[in-house]
Design a protein around this motif. Structure first.
Motif: not given
Length: 496
Positions: A53-60, A157-162, A190-193, A226-230
């Motif tokens: 995935c990339d930033e587009t998928d993170v946005d989705r 808090l709302g939307v949490v990234a893990v 974002k699980p480990p690849v 993905i980590g950077r985008a989040l």
């Protein structure tokens, strides 16, 4: 039922893999159309294709999480509803514990026995713990002047990234997800690849358990993307992380560059284990030291890999420790009798092996120091004990994340404390003594989030886990973890 080696191999051969992300309650293709080849490190066999995935998928995924949070079907449904759904998720995890165990074993090389009997059941139990705990939280009505009433509540808090590490793929994700979900947040994981499959299955089971679509999303791919985008996403309110100190520092930068999102960072460690001559049972201390340094192939952030032993018992301890290390001999991860499995990859094993070779040159290898080939893979390393290296050697200073420990003598309590604290990390520490006063005195001076006395790496659902210094901040486990994913809100009502 306990499975045999052959039964585990048959179950692994029948396992199906789907490397697509889960966004808004459904499996979808990555927008890039690219995949990452995933190999079983214990055999070298290609087992699946992880969607890149990339930033587009993170946005989705973030949009789906935001939509679900604002809809209120989860966030405003009430603690009782969330409790029931998390309890059902726990039941589903238990029902498919062997499947979770196989995914984690085949992904990162850990013994399937441990994943099936510890990781999966423990994860199920933790969803129950937070499901029950959140329903028992209390709001406050503090004292205010006459004619007014104030209500202090804890709000999601709302939307949490893990973002989680690969060494305990299901369990560490659960440490973040269970309290975040229990509190009413929506989450993007974002699980480990290296080990994505258990998180993907978990997201599917969450929908089956009745958790609304969009509340739990899993975006697969590389951390650098993905980590950077989040970390930089303006609509992520909080990010929880387990991994290296280097990446934790990057996430702090990303938060500052974007919306100042909150962070809970469990980063690196280089934990010490102090063995005093007045220890009641030196053999038990040696056996636990082997567990603390070699369990899970030494791929543990809080592994007690720096062992300091009072000179009076140094030689006896070294002998007992070397004997205890034999129980952690590497073997096929699908064999229930194996001591440890493979490291997460041959590339990681190369890095660990280079450290062992440096230690062999600069000091002495007391036990281990070999790299057997098993099932055609070179990702296996025998538990290795190093001595007689300078105190500034990399085996003392660097988080190796492999089955390597260094043992060093000390002469005084003051010296032992100083050595233990000579590290940029502060995640965990252990000490062994038969003196209650020494146990209290030394534990007070060790800079570590958890100090284990007459055991190693102690943790439980009811006690917080996390570090000081460059091991990060925020706490996993216990009711205190809910503080990562909520904050206080004051509602002041004036009557007169």
């Amino acid at each position: 039922m306990t499975r045999t080696h052959e039964e585990w191999k048959a179950a692994a051969a029948a396992l199906t893999f789907d490397g697509r992300p889960v966004i808004d309650g459904a499996r979808v293709d990555a927008s890039t159309g690219r995949t990452i080849e995933k190999r079983n490190p214990a055999t070298g066999e290609v087992i699946s294709q992880i969607h890149e995935c990339d930033e587009t998928d993170v946005d989705r995924a973030v949009a789906a999480a935001r939509r679900s949070f604002e809809a209120g079907d989860w966030s405003r449904a009430g603690a009782g509803f969330r409790r029931e759904r998390l309890l059902e998720l726990a039941n589903l995890i238990e029902a498919r514990a062997d499947e979770f165990a196989l995914y984690d074993s085949l992904d990162m090389g850990k013994p399937v026995r441990e994943a099936a009997t510890i990781d999966a059941p423990g994860s199920a139990a933790l969803y129950r713990f937070y499901g029950e705990a959140v329903e028992k939280q209390e709001d406050l009505i503090p004292v205010t002047p006459p004619g007014s009433t104030a209500l202090v509540t804890r709000e999601a808090l709302g939307v949490v990234a893990v973002v989680v590490a690969w060494n305990y793929p299901l369990e560490i994700a659960t440490w973040k997800l269970a309290p975040a979900l229990a509190a009413g947040n929506s989450v993007v994981v974002k699980p480990p690849v290296e080990a994505s499959h258990s998180a993907l299955l978990l997201a599917e089971l969450a929908v089956e358990a009745g958790i609304p679509a969009g509340v739990l999303n899993v975006v697969t791919g590389r951390g650098s993307v993905i980590g950077r985008a989040l970390g930089r996403h303006e609509d992520v309110d909080m990010l929880a992380f387990t991994g290296s100190t280097e990446v934790a520092k990057q996430l702090q930068q990303y938060a500052g560059e974007s919306n100042m999102k909150r962070l809970a960072l469990e980063a690196g460690g280089k934990s010490s284990n102090l063995i005093f001559a007045d220890c009641d049972d030196l053999a038990a201390a040696a056996a636990k030291a082997a567990f603390g340094s070699f369990y899970n192939q030494g791929e543990v952030c809080s592994a007690n890999s720096r062992i300091f032993v009072e000179r009076e018992v140094y030689e006896d301890f070294l002998r007992l420790y070397a004997e205890a290390a034999r129980a952690y001999a590497p073997g096929d991860p699908l064999d229930p009798e194996t001591g440890t499995g493979s490291l997460v990859s041959e590339a990681h094993a190369d890095t660990v092996w280079a450290t062992i070779e440096n230690a062999r040159r600069d000091g002495r290898i007391v036990a281990g120091g070999t790299r057997p080939e098993i099932n055609g893979s070179r990702a296996f390393i025998e538990p290795t004990i190093v001595t007689d290296v300078p105190i500034d050697h990399e085996v003392h200073t660097r988080e190796i994340f492999g089955p390597v420990a260094v043992v060093t003598p000390f002469d005084t309590e003051e010296e032992a404390i100083a050595r233990a604290n000579e590290t940029p990390y502060g995640l965990a520490a252990s000490l062994w003594t038969g003196s209650l006063s020494r146990a209290y005195r030394v534990s007070q001076r060790l800079v570590a989030g958890t100090v284990s006395v007459n055991t190693v790496d102690a943790l439980g659902f009811t006690t917080p886990f996390g570090g000081f210094k460059q091991s990060g901040f925020g706490r996993d486990l216990s009711v205190h973890a809910l503080e990562n994913y909520t904050d206080y809100k004051t509602t002041w009502m004036q009557w007169g």
